[in-house]
Structures are given as C-alpha cells and as structure tokens.
Design a protein around this motif. Structure first.
Motif, PDB file in Angstrom:
ATOM      1  N   GLY A 238       0.800  -1.219   0.000  1.00 47.55           N
ATOM      2  CA  GLY A 238       0.000   0.000   0.000  1.00 47.55           C
ATOM      3  C   GLY A 238       0.829   1.264   0.000  1.00 47.55           C
ATOM      4  N   GLY A 239       1.975   1.214  -0.652  1.00 46.08           N
ATOM      5  CA  GLY A 239       2.836   2.392  -0.755  1.00 46.08           C
ATOM      6  C   GLY A 239       3.721   2.622   0.443  1.00 46.08           C
ATOM      7  N   THR A 240       3.636   1.765   1.459  1.00 43.57           N
ATOM      8  CA  THR A 240       4.498   1.918   2.638  1.00 43.57           C
ATOM      9  C   THR A 240       5.279   0.627   2.889  1.00 43.57           C
ATOM     10  OG1 THR A 240       2.744   1.186   4.128  1.00 43.57           O
ATOM     11  CG2 THR A 240       2.933   3.557   3.724  1.00 43.57           C
ATOM     12  N   GLU A 241       6.377   0.755   3.631  1.00 47.33           N
ATOM     13  CA  GLU A 241       7.181  -0.412   3.967  1.00 47.33           C
ATOM     14  C   GLU A 241       6.669  -1.047   5.248  1.00 47.33           C
ATOM     15  OE1 GLU A 241      11.363   0.278   4.147  1.00 47.33           O
ATOM     16  OE2 GLU A 241      11.608  -0.098   2.005  1.00 47.33           O
ATOM     17  N   VAL A 242       6.405  -2.335   5.191  1.00 48.54           N
ATOM     18  CA  VAL A 242       5.956  -3.068   6.380  1.00 48.54           C
ATOM     19  C   VAL A 242       6.825  -4.308   6.539  1.00 48.54           C
ATOM     20  CG1 VAL A 242       3.571  -2.262   6.171  1.00 48.54           C
ATOM     21  CG2 VAL A 242       4.247  -4.392   5.054  1.00 48.54           C
ATOM     22  N   PRO A 243       6.984  -4.808   7.772  1.00 52.92           N
ATOM     23  CA  PRO A 243       7.785  -6.025   7.973  1.00 52.92           C
ATOM     24  C   PRO A 243       7.235  -7.185   7.154  1.00 52.92           C
ATOM     25  CG  PRO A 243       7.310  -4.971  10.077  1.00 52.92           C
ATOM     26  CD  PRO A 243       6.482  -4.261   9.053  1.00 52.92           C
ATOM     27  N   SER A 244       8.134  -7.980   6.576  1.00 52.83           N
ATOM     28  CA  SER A 244       7.690  -9.090   5.724  1.00 52.83           C
ATOM     29  C   SER A 244       7.110 -10.244   6.542  1.00 52.83           C
ATOM     30  CB  SER A 244       8.868  -9.616   4.899  1.00 52.83           C
ATOM     31  OG  SER A 244       9.792 -10.299   5.729  1.00 52.83           O
ATOM     32  N   ASN A 245       7.498 -10.326   7.831  1.00 52.75           N
ATOM     33  CA  ASN A 245       7.076 -11.435   8.709  1.00 52.75           C
ATOM     34  C   ASN A 245       7.462 -12.799   8.136  1.00 52.75           C
ATOM     35  OD1 ASN A 245       5.915  -9.789  10.704  1.00 52.75           O
ATOM     36  ND2 ASN A 245       4.041  -9.591   9.498  1.00 52.75           N
ATOM     37  N   LYS A 246       8.545 -12.826   7.389  1.00 54.53           N
ATOM     38  CA  LYS A 246       9.039 -14.072   6.799  1.00 54.53           C
ATOM     39  C   LYS A 246      10.458 -14.347   7.294  1.00 54.53           C
ATOM     40  CE  LYS A 246       5.412 -14.654   4.099  1.00 54.53           C
ATOM     41  NZ  LYS A 246       4.475 -15.775   4.268  1.00 54.53           N
ATOM     42  N   ASP A 247      10.808 -15.641   7.350  1.00 56.06           N
ATOM     43  CA  ASP A 247      12.118 -16.052   7.852  1.00 56.06           C
ATOM     44  C   ASP A 247      13.253 -15.562   6.956  1.00 56.06           C
ATOM     45  OD1 ASP A 247      10.459 -17.485   9.483  1.00 56.06           O
ATOM     46  OD2 ASP A 247      10.945 -19.444   8.638  1.00 56.06           O
ATOM     47  N   VAL A 248      14.354 -15.174   7.610  1.00 59.14           N
ATOM     48  CA  VAL A 248      15.615 -14.946   6.902  1.00 59.14           C
ATOM     49  C   VAL A 248      16.369 -16.275   6.951  1.00 59.14           C
ATOM     50  CG1 VAL A 248      17.766 -13.640   6.803  1.00 59.14           C
ATOM     51  CG2 VAL A 248      15.641 -12.512   7.532  1.00 59.14           C
TER      52      VAL A 248
ATOM     53  N   LEU B  19      16.791  -7.517  -4.419  1.00 61.29           N
ATOM     54  CA  LEU B  19      16.823  -8.320  -5.633  1.00 61.29           C
ATOM     55  C   LEU B  19      15.539  -9.135  -5.729  1.00 61.29           C
ATOM     56  CD1 LEU B  19      20.482  -9.670  -5.122  1.00 61.29           C
ATOM     57  CD2 LEU B  19      19.762  -7.435  -5.981  1.00 61.29           C
ATOM     58  N   GLY B  20      14.657  -8.749  -6.634  1.00 58.97           N
ATOM     59  CA  GLY B  20      13.353  -9.396  -6.727  1.00 58.97           C
ATOM     60  C   GLY B  20      13.102 -10.034  -8.073  1.00 58.97           C
ATOM     61  N   GLN B  21      13.196 -11.361  -8.130  1.00 52.76           N
ATOM     62  CA  GLN B  21      12.911 -12.099  -9.365  1.00 52.76           C
ATOM     63  C   GLN B  21      12.349 -13.486  -9.041  1.00 52.76           C
ATOM     64  OE1 GLN B  21      13.506 -10.802 -12.496  1.00 52.76           O
ATOM     65  NE2 GLN B  21      12.921 -12.608 -13.683  1.00 52.76           N
ATOM     66  N   HIS B  22      12.719 -14.011  -7.868  1.00 56.73           N
ATOM     67  CA  HIS B  22      12.197 -15.324  -7.469  1.00 56.73           C
ATOM     68  C   HIS B  22      10.703 -15.218  -7.157  1.00 56.73           C
ATOM     69  CE1 HIS B  22      15.670 -17.956  -7.330  1.00 56.73           C
ATOM     70  NE2 HIS B  22      16.373 -17.020  -6.729  1.00 56.73           N
ATOM     71  N   LYS B  23       9.984 -16.287  -7.404  1.00 58.28           N
ATOM     72  CA  LYS B  23       8.551 -16.357  -7.077  1.00 58.28           C
ATOM     73  C   LYS B  23       8.373 -17.344  -5.923  1.00 58.28           C
ATOM     74  CE  LYS B  23       6.769 -15.114 -11.631  1.00 58.28           C
ATOM     75  NZ  LYS B  23       8.051 -14.606 -12.153  1.00 58.28           N
TER      76      LYS B  23
ATOM     77  N   ASP C 182      10.373 -14.322   1.947  1.00 57.87           N
ATOM     78  CA  ASP C 182       9.486 -13.405   1.217  1.00 57.87           C
ATOM     79  C   ASP C 182       9.825 -13.348  -0.273  1.00 57.87           C
ATOM     80  OD1 ASP C 182      11.748 -11.781   0.981  1.00 57.87           O
ATOM     81  OD2 ASP C 182      11.059 -10.275   2.419  1.00 57.87           O
ATOM     82  N   GLY C 183      10.847 -14.124  -0.693  1.00 52.05           N
ATOM     83  CA  GLY C 183      11.189 -14.204  -2.107  1.00 52.05           C
ATOM     84  C   GLY C 183      12.220 -13.200  -2.576  1.00 52.05           C
ATOM     85  N   TYR C 184      12.698 -12.341  -1.665  1.00 55.60           N
ATOM     86  CA  TYR C 184      13.669 -11.318  -2.046  1.00 55.60           C
ATOM     87  C   TYR C 184      15.050 -11.624  -1.471  1.00 55.60           C
ATOM     88  CZ  TYR C 184       9.756  -8.391  -3.540  1.00 55.60           C
ATOM     89  OH  TYR C 184       8.644  -7.909  -4.187  1.00 55.60           O
TER      90      TYR C 184
ATOM     91  N   TYR D 229      29.203 -11.188  -8.480  1.00 58.37           N
ATOM     92  CA  TYR D 229      27.927 -11.882  -8.691  1.00 58.37           C
ATOM     93  C   TYR D 229      27.439 -12.533  -7.401  1.00 58.37           C
ATOM     94  CZ  TYR D 229      28.992 -11.654 -13.729  1.00 58.37           C
ATOM     95  OH  TYR D 229      29.297 -11.236 -15.000  1.00 58.37           O
ATOM     96  N   ILE D 230      26.097 -12.626  -7.286  1.00 60.08           N
ATOM     97  CA  ILE D 230      25.445 -13.383  -6.216  1.00 60.08           C
ATOM     98  C   ILE D 230      24.604 -14.469  -6.875  1.00 60.08           C
ATOM     99  CG2 ILE D 230      23.723 -13.288  -4.352  1.00 60.08           C
ATOM    100  CD1 ILE D 230      24.594 -10.382  -3.872  1.00 60.08           C
ATOM    101  N   LEU D 231      24.623 -15.646  -6.289  1.00 61.59           N
ATOM    102  CA  LEU D 231      23.881 -16.790  -6.805  1.00 61.59           C
ATOM    103  C   LEU D 231      22.813 -17.181  -5.788  1.00 61.59           C
ATOM    104  CD1 LEU D 231      23.684 -19.245  -8.802  1.00 61.59           C
ATOM    105  CD2 LEU D 231      25.526 -20.311  -7.459  1.00 61.59           C
ATOM    106  N   SER D 232      21.580 -17.428  -6.251  1.00 60.47           N
ATOM    107  CA  SER D 232      20.500 -17.789  -5.331  1.00 60.47           C
ATOM    108  C   SER D 232      19.713 -18.981  -5.852  1.00 60.47           C
ATOM    109  CB  SER D 232      19.551 -16.597  -5.114  1.00 60.47           C
ATOM    110  OG  SER D 232      18.969 -16.180  -6.334  1.00 60.47           O
ATOM    111  N   ALA D 233      19.086 -19.718  -4.903  1.00 66.01           N
ATOM    112  CA  ALA D 233      18.260 -20.880  -5.238  1.00 66.01           C
ATOM    113  C   ALA D 233      16.919 -20.735  -4.555  1.00 66.01           C
ATOM    114  CB  ALA D 233      18.946 -22.170  -4.792  1.00 66.01           C
ATOM    115  N   GLY D 234      15.823 -21.100  -5.259  1.00 61.94           N
ATOM    116  CA  GLY D 234      14.495 -20.859  -4.702  1.00 61.94           C
ATOM    117  C   GLY D 234      13.516 -22.003  -4.842  1.00 61.94           C
TER     118      GLY D 234
END
Length: 495
Positions: free
Chosen positions: A198-208, A242-246, A226-228, A260-265
């Motif tokens: 909604g245009g504001t930043e809120v905690p993702s409440n997802k595990d790091v 970095l937002g590309q994972h679903k 949270d996929g990021y 470079y950074i490498l990620s797995a999802g």
C-alpha cells in the motif's frame, strides 16, 4: 482442552521448520493459510508441539500407573508415542500394571512384621545422556550470549576480515553483532526485512533463511522466505533489493570475485545477480522441483541441487546445463565444490554422500555409512590450492543419525566417526587451519573436534538446538545460532 485448527496448523508448521524441513514447511504453510492467522509466532516457544505431545504422553503413562484404589505402580517400560494413541495397547498395559500392583500388595502382606532389606535400583532413562569429561567443557566466562532475536536463528556467518558476526532469524530480521567491542555487551545492527504494501514499507514477517558476506567483508547478502534477496552495508543500510524469485529463497552465495550473487528458490530456479546493479543476469530453470542449494565452482560457473534428486552444473551465458549428475534416490540437501573446484560433494535424504567429477557421468565415490538423512557437508580448507597445502583434504558430513563423519575422499574411506551428539547434527565447520571441526546439534551442544585424531577437545551446551556453527577468520572464535532465538560466541583463546 479446546484448540483451533489454526493453532494446530501453526505448531505443525513450526515443527517442520525447526526440524529442517524448510520446503515442506513452506508448502504446508501455503496450504493451511498460516500467514492469514493472527498467531504471534514470536510468543510461541521453540519445540512447542513436541512439548505438548510429551505432556500428553506423560499423562497417559500416569493414567496407566494409577490403580483403581488410587495406589501407584511405576511403569517398567516407557510408553511409545504410537502405543499411546492405540486404546487397546493402553488398556492392556493398564491391566498388566494392576496385576503387578496386586502381586506387590500380596507380597507386602506376607512379609508384614518381618525384618527385610530394601534394594534400590537406579532409574534407567530411555534416552542415555552422553557423559562428557568436565575438563573439555568451555566455561561460561568464555561464552558471550547475544540476545535480541525474537524467534529461532537459522544461520550465522562471520565477516571474513573483521569480528562482525551476522545472524538471520525467523523474526524477519538479520543482525550484525560487533564482537570486537570488548565492553562485554556487543552492539547490534538490526536489518529489518520489509516489503512494500500500500505504498508503505511493512515487515515481511518471513524467515531470513540464508546470508553470506562478500570476499572483502564490505557487503552482506541475505535471502528470505518473502522471495527477495537483499544486499546490506556493514553500517546496516540496505544497498539493493533483488526481486525475481517467485517464492522463498533457500540459499545464496557470493562468488570469490564479489561481482555476482547466486540464489536458489522454491520456484525451481537459480539466478545469477549482478551485485553492483542488483539486476538479474541470468535465470536457470532446469530443475523440476525446488532448488535447495547452490555452490560456485568458479567466478562464472556453479552447481545446484534440488528435491528432484538431480544436480546441474551451469555457466553464465550458457542456456543449458554443461553437466548433469543423477544417482541420488531422494532429495539432495547440499552440494559443495572442493577448494580447487575439481570434485563436487553432494548429500541426500537417501543417506548417501556422493563425490562427482566433471570428467565422468557417474559418481567417483558412493559413500554409504550414515543410517539417517545427511543434512550438510563441508570440505576442509586443506590440500593443494589452499593456505594449508601440506595437510590432506578431508570432507565432513553431518547427519540426522546424530553423528559426524570425516572422509578421506581420495581413498573413499571414513577416517573418523564423531559420536558424542545425541540429536540430529545440522551444521559443521572447519577452523581456518583445518586442525579442528565444530559441530552443532539439536542436543543444544557445540562440540569441537581434532580432525587428526577425531577426539573431542572442547564442548559447550547452549539453551536451544543448534542450527549453525561458524569460525572467525583468525580461528579463535566460534559463533553459533539456536532454535530458542539465542546467538552465542565461544572464545577459544587460552583454553
């Protein structure tokens, strides 16, 4: 007792997370709509489901022990969880116990008034506790407990150049702890993982779930449910998102050069990111199920593994795998290239550890010794091409069978089996000189072993199950993160 399905689902979800079944937890969370419940996970203690089940088991045992007249007869054999939910078995055990009570009463009446001697038999517990030599226990004054996280801490990692320790938690934060601070109360930077709503930043409440420092220690990358993926500076400011994972990110790694950074999802893909711009350089969609781990072979080629039982070796700019390895019969949990990038080790829920080479399609070694799932593996920083070239290269494997094994990969032989843990082992880490190995288990213990002799040299018991252990660059401190939200640092100097 009244409870809602939401409450039960949440406890099952947390149990799956705490047991290391991250992708299963994610799927269950989606199907049971955990995110829509109003349960504050930060207030629920670790191992809550196990605790309530144990209490129910104790209650059932108590029902069996108490006779019709209120007298109590101790159980000679503890009740298993499956037995406890089978009414006919509970009724049978209750009947057997009552018969024993009547025999004891009759014996007591027959010997009434006679002098006798009582024999006291020591209680035998169903789970034997490993006795440790007190001389190897790390004293409390050599440990620093870092408090701040509000949920389990899945991962921790030392900065490669300074005494900064990063940690990632289920409270949707990462933290950077300054262990160079000698005040006894290290400062912490809180890296809050937020999303736009909604245009504001809120905690993702997802595990790091993952984090990694770049080679010179100037940037920290984190991966979240949270996929990021995010890149942070050492002062706590965010550099890129970095937002590309679903879907959730399970692993991420910097390459050695740091560009470079490498990620797995969970979305079955792996991505190479340009660290400077934060843009996706290439997305690889070769797996048919969630990608669980990745590891760089060189600055532009890497391997990935998945619940689809396959391993792919890929290279930036190439649109198909340059090599694929098949042979595991269950999901592949972790992969690691040796220090020279010649041999690839993999471990699986099929209880095997396999060694692969780019020179052949089948595995070089199929190492079968563990009798439960192998959760993680690590190569020693020894042998050709390392800072310790005159020491033999060895591989460590950590399993849910509560053991750690050290392997001579050249011979394909297990050289030491480390057996002091009593619960699943989630993490192992070699000291920078390769002389010691730290292991962390859900028995709450961090053990430090000699890699040469296989002997336990130091031990410390924390307050929660250990998810991760790591050494600082000098090899004189070990960091650990735990299921109860604690992070602690062991100072090994002058021990």
């Amino acid at each position: 007792m009244a409870f809602s399905s939401d409450e039960l689902n949440f406890l099952v979800y947390r149990y799956l997370q705490e047991s290391g079944f991250q992708h299963s937890a994610y799927t269950f969370g989606i199907e049971s709509h955990i995110s829509q419940s109003n349960i504050n996970g930060a207030l629920v203690p670790p191992a809550a489901l196990i605790s309530i089940i144990q209490k129910g088991l104790h209650y059932t045992e108590a029902e069996i022990c108490v006779g019709e007249d209120g007298s109590e007869q101790r159980l000679t054999e503890s009740l298993s969880l499956i037995d406890a939910v089978m009414p006919e078995i509970v009724a049978s055990r209750q009947s057997q116990n009552q018969q024993k009570q009547s025999v004891v009463k009759n014996d007591a009446q027959e010997t009434n008034g006679e002098e006798g001697t009582a024999t006291v038999t020591p209680a035998v517990t169903s789970t034997e506790t490993m006795e440790l030599d007190s001389s190897i226990e790390i004293p409390a004054e050599k440990s620093t407990i870092l408090k701040g996280h509000e949920s389990e801490v899945f991962i921790c990692a030392w900065n490669p150049t300074t005494d900064l320790l990063a940690s990632g938690s289920g409270d949707s934060t990462a933290r950077i702890w300054d262990m160079a601070d000698s005040s006894g109360s290290p400062s912490q930077l809180i890296l809050r993982h937020c999303i736009q709503k909604g245009g504001t930043e809120v905690p993702s409440n997802k595990d790091v779930t993952s984090l990694d420092w770049n080679c010179d220690g100037t940037l920290l990358a984190t991966g979240s449910y949270d996929g990021y993926a995010r890149i942070w500076m050492t002062d706590g400011r965010i550099s890129s998102t970095l937002g590309q994972h679903k879907g959730p990110i399970f692993a991420l790694k910097w390459n050695k050069r740091g560009n470079y950074i490498l990620s797995a999802g969970v979305d079955k893909t792996t991505i190479i990111w340009d660290a400077a711009s934060g843009q996706c350089n290439q997305q690889f969609a070769f797996h048919t199920a969630p990608a669980l781990d990745v590891d760089w072979q060189s600055n532009s080629s890497f391997a990935s593994c998945s619940t689809d039982q396959c391993i792919h070796v890929c290279r930036l700019g190439v649109d198909r795998p340059v090599k694929s390895f098949q042979g595991h019969t269950n999901e592949v949990n972790a992969i690691k290239w040796d220090p020279q990038g010649n041999l690839l080790a993999s471990c699986s829920d099929d209880m095997t550890l396999k060694i692969w080479s780019m020179k052949q399609d089948t595995c070089v070694h199929d190492l079968q010794a563990h009798n439960k799932e192998i959760y993680t593996i690590k190569w020693s920083p020894t042998g050709p091409g390392t800072a310790n070239p005159n020491m033999n290269l060895i591989l460590a494997s950590a399993s849910f069978d509560s053991t750690v094994r050290l392997w001579d990969v050249e011979r394909g032989a297990c050289i030491h089996t480390l057996t002091k843990h009593t619960e699943p082992v989630y993490s192992v880490a070699f000291s920078p000189d390769g002389k010691f190995l730290a292991s962390g288990s859900f028995d709450k213990c961090v053990h430090i072993w000699s890699t040469q002799s296989g002997q336990l040299v130091h031990s410390y018991k924390g307050t929660g199950g250990i998810f991760e252990v790591c050494w600082n660059s000098r090899g004189d401190k070990v960091g650990a993160s735990a299921s109860d939200g604690s992070v602690f640092v062991l100072d090994l100097r002058k021990l």
